[in-house]
Design a protein around this motif. Structure first.
Motif, short mmCIF file in Angstrom:
data_model
loop_
_atom_site.label_atom_id
_atom_site.label_comp_id
_atom_site.label_asym_id
_atom_site.label_seq_id
_atom_site.Cartn_x
_atom_site.Cartn_y
_atom_site.Cartn_z
N UNK A 67 0.82 -1.21 0.00
CA UNK A 67 0.00 0.00 0.00
C UNK A 67 0.85 1.26 0.00
N UNK A 68 1.85 1.33 0.87
CA UNK A 68 2.63 2.57 0.93
C UNK A 68 3.45 2.78 -0.35
N UNK A 69 3.84 1.70 -1.00
CA UNK A 69 4.57 1.83 -2.26
C UNK A 69 3.66 2.33 -3.36
N UNK A 70 2.46 1.76 -3.46
CA UNK A 70 1.49 2.21 -4.45
C UNK A 70 1.13 3.67 -4.22
N UNK A 71 0.88 4.03 -2.97
CA UNK A 71 0.49 5.39 -2.64
C UNK A 71 1.63 6.38 -2.90
N UNK A 72 2.86 5.95 -2.68
CA UNK A 72 4.01 6.82 -2.95
C UNK A 72 4.15 7.09 -4.44
N UNK A 184 -6.00 6.91 -3.61
CA UNK A 184 -5.97 6.47 -5.00
C UNK A 184 -5.62 4.98 -5.10
N UNK A 185 -5.20 4.38 -4.01
CA UNK A 185 -4.93 2.94 -3.99
C UNK A 185 -6.25 2.21 -3.75
N UNK A 186 -7.05 2.10 -4.80
CA UNK A 186 -8.39 1.54 -4.64
C UNK A 186 -8.74 0.49 -5.71
N UNK A 187 -7.77 0.07 -6.49
CA UNK A 187 -8.06 -0.86 -7.57
C UNK A 187 -8.42 -2.25 -7.05
#
Length: 303
Positions: A67-72, A184-187
Motif C-alpha cells: 500500500x505505501x509503495x502504491x500510494x508513494x 488512489x490505492x483503490x483498484x
C-alpha cells in the motif's frame, strides 16, 4: 498476510516502485532517502506489523509495504503534475527548500503514514507521528547537515503524516498530496475502507467495482483522476472516500475527479454511467459526449 483479490497476476508493488524510481532519477536527496527507508530493518518490520494488525487482526485491506509503495507512486505523480501550475509546494514557496526536498517530504510522509497501525487502528495517524519522529531523527542527518533545514523538513513530513485522513485538514500542498494519494490505492478491492472478506456490503461491492485508476494531466486543472468502474457501485468509493480527501486541503481546485463505468455489466442501460466532481458535489458525466482529449499528456499511472 491477507491477499488482496485481483483478476490478474500483475505485480502492483513492483510496477509502483518502477514509477517511484523514475520520479527520483534527478532528485538525489529524495533518492537517497528512498534507499535509506526501504533498506531499514526497523521500517520494513514496521510495515509488516502495521499490515498484521490491519489485515490479520482487524480484517481490513492491505496497509503494509504494498500500500505505501502504491500510494508513494501516486503521490510523486501528483507532485510532478503540479509543476508549472499555480499550486507550488509550500516547502518551495516558503523558501525552506527546492523540489527535491518537496519530493523527499511527500515520499517520506507517504511511506510512514500508516506505521501507527502496528499499535492500533484507532488514532493511528497520531501514532504514526510518534513512531516516525525518532526514525526521522536518525535518518535525516544523513542527508541534511544543517539542523535548521533538517528541522523544517521534519516538520513538513510530520504535518503530512498527521493529516493524511483529511481530518484535521491538510495545511500544506505536500500534506494534501499525501492525503489524496492515500485514497488512489483503490483498484480491485484495495479501497481504503475496511470490509470483511467474503461479505456482501456496499463497501465490498463498491471496492471490487474499481477496475483501475489513472492519474494524468488534466484539461482544465493540473491533475485529472480518472477512475474506471465495472459497475456504478464503485461510485461509493469515489464519493465517500476519495472526494472528501481531494476537497479537504489546498489542492481542491487543482484536481479533477471523474469516474466512469466500462460498460461490462451486460446491462443495456445503466442508471449512471459516469460522474464528475464539480465544486463540492458530483454531477453526471457522459464519457461518450465528452471524451478525454487525445494526446494531452502522458498517463502517469495505470493499474
Amino acid at each position: 498476510m491477507k491477499k488482496i483479490p485481483c483478476d490478474t497476476d500483475f505485480d502492483l508493488e513492483a510496477h509502483s516502485e518502477t514509477i517511484i524510481l523514475d520520479h527520483l532519477k534527478e532528485r538525489p536527496r529524495a533518492g537517497k532517502m528512498w534507499e535509506l527507508i526501504t533498506g531499514d530493518p526497523e521500517i520494513v518490520t514496521g510495515w509488516q506489523m502495521a499490515n498484521f494488525v490491519a489485515a490479520q487482526k482487524l480484517g481490513m485491506n492491505d496497509h503494509g509495504r504494498t500500500h505505501v509503495t502504491v500510494a508513494t507512486a501516486s503521490a510523486l505523480t501528483l507532485l510532478d503534475l503540479l509543476e508549472g501550475s499555480a499550486f507550488v509546494p509550500d516547502i518551495v514557496a516558503g523558501g525552506f527548500g527546492d523540489r527535491d526536498d518537496a519530493a523527499l517530504v511527500v515520499m517520506t510522509a507517504m511511506l510512514f503514514h500508516d506505521l501507527g497501525n502496528m499499535v492500533h487502528r484507532e488514532d493511528h495517524a497520531d501514532l504514526s507521528v510518534v513512531l516516525a519522529q525518532p526514525v526521522l531523527d536518525r535518518l535525516l542527518p544523513r542527508i541534511y547537515e544543517d539542523p535548521e533545514k533538517r528541522t523544517a523538513i521534519r516538520a513538513f513530513i510530520l504535518s503530512a503524516i498527521y493529516s493524511h485522513h483529511g481530518v484535521p485538514k491538510p495545511l500544506t500542498v505536500e500534506a494534501a498530496i499525501v492525503c489524496i494519494a492515500d485514497s488512489t490505492d483503490m483498484t480491485k478491492g484495495r479501497g481504503r475502507v475496511a470490509f470483511e472478506s467474503g461479505s456482501i456490503t456496499i463497501h465490498s461491492v463498491s471496492a471490487l467495482s474499481i477496475e483501475r485508476v489513472e492519474i494524468q494531466k488534466g484539461r482544465e486543472k493540473p491533475i485529472e483522476l480518472l477512475i474506471h468502474m465495472s459497475s456504478p457501485a464503485g461510485i461509493f468509493q469515489v464519493q465517500e472516500i476519495l472526494a472528501p480527501k481531494v476537497l479537504a486541503g489546498p489542492l481542491a481546485g487543482a484536481v479533477d475527479v471523474i469516474a466512469v463505468t466500462d460498460g461490462k455489466t451486460g446491462e443495456k442501460r445503466e442508471i449512471v454511467s459516469g460522474i464528475r466532481l464539480q465544486g463540492a458535489k458530483f454531477v453526471p458525466y457522459d464519457r461518450n459526449a465528452k471524451k478525454p482529449a487525445a494526446g494531452r499528456g502522458k498517463t502517469h499511472k495505470r493499474y
